[in-house]
Design an enzyme around this catalytic site. Structure first.
Site, PDB file in Angstrom:
ATOM      1  N   SER A 149      25.958  29.257  19.146  1.00  0.00           N
ATOM      2  CA  SER A 149      26.706  28.060  19.540  1.00  0.00           C
ATOM      3  C   SER A 149      26.192  26.890  18.719  1.00  0.00           C
ATOM      4  O   SER A 149      25.011  26.851  18.342  1.00  0.00           O
ATOM      5  CB  SER A 149      26.484  27.775  21.020  1.00  0.00           C
ATOM      6  OG  SER A 149      26.944  26.483  21.334  1.00  0.00           O
ATOM      7  N   TYR A 162      20.091  26.628  27.015  1.00  0.00           N
ATOM      8  CA  TYR A 162      21.175  27.316  26.294  1.00  0.00           C
ATOM      9  C   TYR A 162      20.969  27.215  24.777  1.00  0.00           C
ATOM     10  O   TYR A 162      21.162  28.196  24.040  1.00  0.00           O
ATOM     11  CB  TYR A 162      22.487  26.666  26.727  1.00  0.00           C
ATOM     12  CG  TYR A 162      23.755  27.224  26.150  1.00  0.00           C
ATOM     13  CD1 TYR A 162      24.269  28.444  26.580  1.00  0.00           C
ATOM     14  CD2 TYR A 162      24.475  26.508  25.196  1.00  0.00           C
ATOM     15  CE1 TYR A 162      25.457  28.932  26.067  1.00  0.00           C
ATOM     16  CE2 TYR A 162      25.661  26.977  24.685  1.00  0.00           C
ATOM     17  CZ  TYR A 162      26.152  28.199  25.113  1.00  0.00           C
ATOM     18  OH  TYR A 162      27.333  28.672  24.603  1.00  0.00           O
ATOM     19  N   LYS A 166      20.684  30.295  22.233  1.00  0.00           N
ATOM     20  CA  LYS A 166      21.681  30.478  21.173  1.00  0.00           C
ATOM     21  C   LYS A 166      21.059  30.406  19.777  1.00  0.00           C
ATOM     22  O   LYS A 166      21.505  31.107  18.856  1.00  0.00           O
ATOM     23  CB  LYS A 166      22.797  29.436  21.328  1.00  0.00           C
ATOM     24  CG  LYS A 166      23.714  29.704  22.534  1.00  0.00           C
ATOM     25  CD  LYS A 166      24.272  31.124  22.514  1.00  0.00           C
ATOM     26  CE  LYS A 166      25.552  31.290  23.300  1.00  0.00           C
ATOM     27  NZ  LYS A 166      25.951  32.717  23.364  1.00  0.00           N
TER      28      LYS A 166
END
Ligand SMILES: NC(=O)c1ccc[n+]([C@@H]2O[C@H](COP(=O)([O-])OP(=O)(O)OC[C@H]3O[C@@H](n4cnc5c(N)ncnc54)[C@H](O)[C@@H]3O)[C@@H](O)[C@H]2O)c1
Length: 293
Positions: A149, A162, A166
């Site tokens: 991401s 996150y 990622k």
């Protein structure tokens, strides 16, 4: 003739959003699909994975549901077993399952950090390891697509958990692409952008119209099909009808004399010799911060 006739693809988190769109398109191109998603039974008595399987079958395709949690070693092995029991082999793996627990760092509990890293980063390891071993042992190789991401590659407010997971997946993919060369296993990484239940709370109606999962799916089809030839180890940013390679870059650099001071470095930076110019990164974090301070 489809682009994936005779192929078997495992897609994790394929009960909704991007994974569902990948499953539908890959099935349309002839692949038999293992639709993995651990989400439970809804009001209609079906799981999201079962619903996607039913859609694929009613369009004439082949698919089975697999409900294991990607974040455990046993889950990863069981997903491969489901695929082998149903179709006898696996040629394609798309690691796509994911969750969010957005919070700014000082509000982030250990559990918020651990679960996001477990599902995304460890989940990529847990599913990839047995599938990669199968691809290697089969002697036929395969293609693996991992999901990173822009939140990991560039950062985003409220996503230290996150973003860590990622960015880790991106590092995992870079190393796996090198290991895979020996066995004909190609490894791609995708940084998608699409409206889904994951981003729903933070996106506008216009974004939802433009950034559909169906506008990302052809990028994954390109990656896993013969259209991408022998290419491996690359990351594509894809969303809203825009696709671009995204990669690590180094500037021209500064070679200091044998003995140098911090002031010498500051002068070199001032002269534009070390830092690189900021570039306008289209669509990076297009859906904006996902957590309130
Ligand atoms: N939507 C975006 O803009 C965007 C941006 C960057 C990255 N991504 C990544 O793309 C992937 C798909 O996201 P999406 O937006 O389609 O989300 P989504 O929530 O619509 O779909 C994710 C699916 O994964 C499943 N899942 C979650 N944890 C699981 C587990 N442990 N085991 C098995 N299944 C599990 C969920 O049940 C869900 O159906 C995720 O990895 C996400 O981080 C999405």
């Amino acid at each position: 003739m489809g682009l994936l006739d005779g192929k078997v693809a495992v897609i994790t988190g394929a009960g909704a959003g991007l994974g569902r769109a990948y499953a539908m398109l890959l099935a349309q191109e002839g692949a038999a699909i293992v639709v993995n998603d651990f989400a439970g039974v809804g009001a209609d008595g079906m799981t999201p994975a079962q619903r996607v399987v039913a859609e694929i079958r009613s369009a004439g395709g082949r698919a089975v549901a697999s409900h294991w949690d990607v974040g455990t070693v046993a889950g990863g092995e069981a997903i491969l077993k489901d695929a082998l029991d149903a179709f006898g082999e696996v040629h394609i793996l798309v690691n796509n399952a994911g969750i969010l627990r957005d919070k700014s760092l000082v509000k982030m509990e250990e559990g918020d950090f651990d679960i996001v890293v477990r599902v995304h980063l460890k989940g990529t390891y847990c599913v990839t390891k047995p599938v990669f071993a199968h691809m290697k042992d089969s002697g036929r190789g395969g293609v693996i697509v991992n999901t990173t991401s822009t939140s990991g590659l560039r950062g985003n407010f409220g996503q230290t958990n996150y973003g860590s997971a990622k960015a880790g997946i991106w590092g995992f993919s870079n190393s796996l692409a090198i290991e895979g060369q020996k066995y004909g296993v190609r490894v791609w990484t995708i940084a998608p952008a699409a409206a889904s239940q994951l981003t729903d709370a933070t996106t506008s109606e216009e974004y939802k119209r433009t950034f559909t999962p169906e506008r990302v799916a052809p990028v994954v089809l390109y990656m896993v099909s013969a259209l991408s030839g022998a290419a491996t180890g690359k990351t594509l940013l894809a969303g809203g009808g825009y696709v671009s390679e995204i990669r690590m870059e180094m500037g021209s650099g500064f070679t200091p004399p044998e003995s140098f001071t911090a002031e010498d470095l500051a002068a070199a930076i001032e002269a534009g010799k070390v830092l690189m110019p900021e570039r306008d990164l289209k669509y990076v974090n297009a859906y904006g911060p996902t957590a309130k301070a």
